[in-house]
Write an enzyme that holds these catalytic residues in place. Structure first.
Site, PDB file in Angstrom:
ATOM      1  N   GLU A  38       0.859  -1.184   0.000  1.00 35.90           N
ATOM      2  CA  GLU A  38       0.000   0.000   0.000  1.00 35.90           C
ATOM      3  C   GLU A  38       0.893   1.230   0.000  1.00 35.90           C
ATOM      4  OE1 GLU A  38      -2.245   2.453   3.492  1.00 35.90           O
ATOM      5  OE2 GLU A  38      -2.436   0.276   3.536  1.00 35.90           O
ATOM      6  N   LYS A  84     -10.533  -1.404   8.023  1.00 44.13           N
ATOM      7  CA  LYS A  84      -9.268  -1.157   8.721  1.00 44.13           C
ATOM      8  C   LYS A  84      -9.562  -0.711  10.156  1.00 44.13           C
ATOM      9  CE  LYS A  84      -5.549   2.332   8.468  1.00 44.13           C
ATOM     10  NZ  LYS A  84      -4.955   3.370   7.571  1.00 44.13           N
TER      11      LYS A  84
END
Length: 226
Positions: free
Chosen positions: A47, A141
């Site tokens: 990411e 998340k």
């Protein structure tokens, strides 16, 4: 560069279990080198945070690099710190295959859903998690996990067991086991994985985390009856 469909990307995240967060100033060559080192250590998901200098160019470079790898060495490339619908557009245009946010933004979630791309909004409370789920985000998340005890995740999952939580922030090899036991689907890991552009050190950090995750998941798997 085609977008990996949401369910397929989510399944890959659950299977591999670790998302390496690249944050900071890295040239495209450094990003490719770090990604290769991570892959050598067993981490195949990266990411790039949009707050990093040259993030969009870095995502594009990593996607092209990933497409040049052998099919059996799949590398999933995503964008982090996606806070607005405009960020979603910019990240997808750069080639991001999944999106991660520090917050839940309904417009971002809607745009990601329209595009068929996996989007992990940042949540911390049951109310935030339920709103994100209603917007179509089953994988979320849990942030900042550095301020949460694994028992908090266990309590959160009791009424919200249909959500895949990905603790992010303050994750180390030592904290993986308790979070896996609490039901974490995967983890977002920053400095414990990507601390510099040193390939050998990156491979070693990746191996430690992969080994710790494998051991934790193995310990959680029920033993067959005699």
């Amino acid at each position: 560069m085609s977008v990996m469909k949401r369910r397929k990307a989510a399944a890959f995240v659950r299977e591999r279990g670790l998302i390496a967060i690249m944050r900071g100033r890295y040239a495209p060559d450094d990003l490719r080198s770090i990604a290769d080192a991570l892959a050598s250590g067993g981490v195949r998901i990266v990411e790039v945070t949009l707050g990093s200098e040259g993030a969009l160019e870095g995502i594009t470079a990593l996607r092209r690099h990933a497409e040049g790898r052998a099919s059996g060495e799949r590398l999933l490339v995503g964008a982090g710190t996606v806070r607005t619908a405009r960020d979603v557009e910019r990240a997808l245009d750069a080639g991001a295959q999944f999106l991660v946010s520090p917050n839940f933004d309904p417009e971002s979630a809607a745009r990601a859903r329209e595009a068929g791309v996996l989007h992990l909004p940042g949540v911390f409370t049951a109310s935030e998690a339920q709103r994100a789920l209603a917007a179509g985000c089953r994988m979320q998340k849990l942030f900042p996990a550095g301020h949460a005890d694994p028992s908090y995740l266990s309590a959160l999952r009791a009424p919200l067991s249909d959500i895949d939580f990905v603790p992010t922030g303050g994750i180390t090899p030592e904290r993986l086991g308790p979070f896996v036991e609490a039901g974490a689907a995967a983890f977002g890991v920053g400095s414990a994985l990507v601390a510099d552009a040193d390939p050998e050190a990156t491979v070693e950090r990746a191996r430690r985390l992969v080994d710790a995750l494998r051991a934790a998941r193995g310990a959680r798997t029920p033993k067959p009856a005699d």
